[in-house]
Scaffold this active site. Structure first.
Site, short mmCIF file in Angstrom:
data_model
loop_
_atom_site.label_atom_id
_atom_site.label_comp_id
_atom_site.label_asym_id
_atom_site.label_seq_id
_atom_site.Cartn_x
_atom_site.Cartn_y
_atom_site.Cartn_z
N ASP A 117 -63.12 -55.09 -68.12
CA ASP A 117 -61.89 -55.55 -68.59
C ASP A 117 -60.78 -55.45 -67.24
O ASP A 117 -59.51 -55.59 -67.78
CB ASP A 117 -61.42 -55.37 -69.85
CG ASP A 117 -62.18 -55.90 -70.83
OD1 ASP A 117 -62.39 -57.23 -70.77
OD2 ASP A 117 -62.28 -55.45 -71.97
N ASP A 177 -65.83 -64.32 -70.84
CA ASP A 177 -64.59 -63.85 -70.49
C ASP A 177 -64.48 -63.00 -69.11
O ASP A 177 -63.38 -62.91 -68.60
CB ASP A 177 -64.27 -62.64 -71.70
CG ASP A 177 -64.55 -62.96 -73.12
OD1 ASP A 177 -65.72 -63.74 -73.16
OD2 ASP A 177 -63.94 -62.67 -74.07
N1 GLY Z 1 -61.64 -60.72 -73.85
C1 GLY Z 1 -61.83 -60.89 -75.51
C2 GLY Z 1 -61.39 -62.07 -76.02
O1 GLY Z 1 -61.01 -62.87 -75.51
O2 GLY Z 1 -61.22 -61.52 -77.35
#
Ligand code: GLY
Length: 406
Positions: A117, A177
């Site tokens: 992330d 993501d």
């Molecule tokens: N990256 C986590 C979400 O989109 O919930």
């Protein structure tokens, strides 16, 4: 009509139209400022009363109470990003100062290699900070963060590992993501001239393009790989309705992610991918008329399912950029405009409401009954980003303001 009068009338309509648009955007940002001032107060009060030190940034509401999170949380960069966008629009010193303060708290993440992330955390905070201030210290944080993120790349798989959790179920999970975190890697190459980061980003984008998509260009959420062979083991979901469903925010990440990959590489395959994802999203029979999707395009109770304003905001922001590359550009702008009109008109918090978050009605993870129909800091972030992109497009500026190479 008087021939002399007609051009003057057209000109005055154009000017007053532009003025009206500017006025309303000014009002929307003024409202966002009012809300954010409140959120700052609420966040400070929550921090003081928090049992856990270091929990500083507002993420969402839980049972009506503000939930602040620590820098290690995947959403820690979005609130600093909101502050940078308010500074971007208003030029006010107050927002600059708040943005700097909140951004500084994310810095320690630059060496946290336990998650993918990094882009969300560091690019939304330090990336915007560097774009707007050119502070060389911010540049160093971006580069160090990219270095750390690249350590998660497995050349046999050809991708960055997303999570270290759930290893028993998914030994090497890659989630859609993760496409969003590639922007940080591209930027590190732009800033340093070192192509290592670029190569990692391109490999990840290619592997994801090969394995994450169904024939209709909808995306799986989680692909599990065998880290020793690179073989695909499972195609699953984590936050969507089912393994074969189209989780709305996942489709939004895909659209935005391949658009930014095209920006950075000019590889036509990425442009086509983004266009195909857009086609899936907008031709989906479950897309509501206001273009704010349900949390999953295949949620079983549609039309009685929660919406996800965050997915809508990500889609709108991605579409403005995509519009500048695609022959379908006009249509994308019209769709993004419609999404923003819906978010502004229907999904915003009332002034003073939602403890100062700008939008309501997002969904974090419906299957775990977490963050359902609530404000989320990333919805606010991409909403303001989309508004700024809409403005830049209207002003005939580059939609994405790029940092200079090296
Ligand atoms: N990256 C986590 C979400 O989109 O919930």
């Amino acid at each position: 009509m008087n021939k002399k009068f007609f051009p003057a009338l057209v000109l005055s309509l154009v000017i007053s139209g532009c003025f009206a648009q500017k006025q309303s955007l000014t009002k929307v940002f003024a409202d966002a400022e009012t809300q954010t001032l409140q959120l700052l107060k609420e966040a400070a009060a929550t921090e003081k009363s928090a049992a856990t030190p270091g929990v500083f940034t507002p993420r969402t509401l839980e049972n009506g109470n503000l939930r602040n999170v620590a820098s290690r949380d995947w959403t820690s960069g979005f609130f600093p990003g909101v502050l940078w966008y308010l500074y971007d629009f208003t030029g006010k010193k107050q927002w600059l100062q708040e943005a700097k303060t909140y951004t500084a708290q994310v810095e320690k993440e630059k060496t946290n290699g336990t998650t993918h992330d990094m882009g969300f955390k560091v690019y939304c905070s330090f990336g915007n900070g560097y774009r707007l201030t050119k502070d060389p210290a911010y540049r160093e944080v971006i580069i160090q963060s990219a270095r750390t993120l690249a350590t998660r790349f497995n050349p046999t798989v050809g991708a960055i590992k997303s999570w270290d959790h759930h290893n028993d179920v998914w030994p090497f999970p890659v989630i859609i993501d993760n496409m969003m975190n590639l922007e940080l890697l591209f930027e590190a190459t732009n800033l340093t001239g070192d192509s290592t980061y670029y190569k990692v980003a391109v490999a990840h984008a290619n592997t994801t393009m090969k394995n994450h998509f169904r024939p209709d260009y909808s995306s799986y959420h989680v692909i599990a790989y065998d880290p020793a062979t690179g073989k695909v083991l499972k195609k699953n979901t984590h936050q969507g309705f089912s393994h074969e469903s189209a989780w709305a925010r996942g489709q939004a990440w895909a659209l935005y992610g391949y658009t930014l990959c095209y920006r950075e590489t000019r590889d036509k395959a990425y442009l086509a991918q983004a266009e195909n994802v857009a086609k899936f999203i907008f031709s989906n029979p479950h897309m509501p008329a206001d273009l704010v999707p349900y949390w999953d395009f295949d949620a079983p109770g549609i039309p009685n399912e929660p919406r996800d304003a965050s997915a809508a905001a990500v889609i709108a922001s991605g579409l403005y950029e995509l519009s500048t590359y695609s022959s379908a550009g006009k249509d994308y702008v019209a769709k993004a405009d419609k999404i923003l009109a819906s978010l502004t008109g229907i999904y915003r918090s009332p002034i003073g409401g939602n403890k100062g978050f700008i939008l309501g009605h997002s969904t974090g993870s419906k299957p775990s009954n977490s963050e359902v129909d609530v404000p989320l800091n990333y919805a606010d972030y991409y909403y303001l980003e989309a508004l700024l992109r809409q403005k830049r497009l209207a002003e005939k500026k580059s939609v994405v303001e790029l940092n200079k190479k090296n």
